[in-house]
Design an enzyme around this catalytic site. Structure first.
Site, mmCIF file in Angstrom:
data_model
loop_
_atom_site.group_PDB
_atom_site.id
_atom_site.type_symbol
_atom_site.label_atom_id
_atom_site.label_comp_id
_atom_site.label_asym_id
_atom_site.label_seq_id
_atom_site.Cartn_x
_atom_site.Cartn_y
_atom_site.Cartn_z
ATOM 1 N N LYS A 1 0.977 -1.237 0.252
ATOM 2 C CA LYS A 1 0.120 -0.185 0.044
ATOM 3 C C LYS A 1 0.966 1.258 -0.112
ATOM 4 C CE LYS A 1 -3.929 -2.138 2.234
ATOM 5 N NZ LYS A 1 -3.255 -3.508 2.563
ATOM 6 N N ARG A 2 1.910 1.365 -0.773
ATOM 7 C CA ARG A 2 2.743 2.307 -0.925
ATOM 8 C C ARG A 2 2.158 3.568 -1.642
ATOM 9 N NH1 ARG A 2 6.011 0.732 2.979
ATOM 10 N NH2 ARG A 2 7.586 -0.756 2.260
#
Length: 272
Positions: free
Chosen positions: A96-97
């Site tokens: 979930k960058r």
């Protein structure tokens, strides 16, 4: 088709499965036989992978569970193991960058060069220039948060944007503008089947959806498959983690994980 999508499509067909097994290793819930082992995280996940691989379309290690315990090297070893032992099953690094410029480039290198994942989850909040660095790896998948499975996601994802909720605006951007190379997928939670159906209707058949929220989070399998599947009966990576990983903490933990994975796959297939 990208190499990621080809690999995923092959796994859907060969294993007759839409089940993505999440790897969220919580050492507090490990079986006693792994107590005090320095490689406990790797060994636990390796055993889960071996037990569930026949029933899965891929594996989704959650990076925070490894990084918080200084176990990144064990995650590297695990990804190496999956690639070597189960080369037809994709690895989706759940990271979930979300960042821009050179920072996003380094996050992409982390996912695709350090861990050699087939795909990575990312946040769209910073816009296309935060997604573009990942797309430079033309054979990799980029799975973008759209309508997440947590209740608090509605705080932002339901905001009105010119007459439609923000999550549908994200779905449109991904399907119509960002997915030019066919690399993109989206995350849509099983806990919101109406929204899942709206996303599938908006994006058509080709974009795969990573769907967390069944099992421990309570998402309904029938509603998920009906709402999110494409016309070919695929298009979904339905993720289950805790319900499979911690099906038992006794001596039968491997067998229990295999049983729950098989039952989950079969329950999904019953509604395809």
């Amino acid at each position: 088709m990208t190499a990621f999508y080809q690999k995923l499509d092959h796994a859907w067909t060969t294993n007759n499965s839409l089940l993505m097994v999440g790897l969220d290793p919580d050492t507090q819930r490990f079986p006693a036989e792994l107590d005090n082992r320095p490689d406990a995280i790797f060994e636990f996940c390796r055993a889960i992978v071996d037990a569930t691989a026949p029933y899965a379309c891929g594996f989704k290690p959650q990076i925070a569970y490894f990084a918080s315990q200084r176990a990144e090297s064990q995650l590297e070893g695990l990804c190496d193991y999956i690639r070597e032992k189960y080369p037809t099953l994709p690895i989706v690094l759940d990271a979930k960058r979300g960042d821009i410029g050179s920072t996003a480039e380094h996050y992409a290198r982390e996912a695709f060069e350090r861990y050699c994942a087939d795909a990575v989850t990312v946040s769209p909040y910073l816009g296309y220039d935060s997604i573009a660095p990942y797309l430079s790896w033309s054979d990799k998948g980029v799975i973008i948060l759209c309508r997440t499975s947590n209740a608090g996601g509605s705080d932002l994802q339901f905001l009105d944007v010119d007459g439609e909720p923000l999550y549908l605006r994200v779905a449109t951007l991904v399907a119509e503008k960002w997915n030019r190379s066919g690399q993109c997928g989206m995350v849509v939670g099983a806990t919101f089947p109406k929204e899942l159906a709206a996303v599938r209707q908006r994006i058509g058949n080709e974009v795969p959806l990573l769907v967390p929220g069944i099992g421990a989070q309570g998402g309904d399998i029938q509603a998920t498959v009906t709402a999110g599947g494409n016309t070919g009966g695929t298009g979904l990576m339905i993720s289950s983690s805790r319900a499979i990983l911690y099906a038992s903490q006794g001596d039968d933990w491997r067998e229990a994980a295999a049983r729950v994975a098989r039952e989950t796959r079969d329950a999904i297939n019953a509604f395809r």
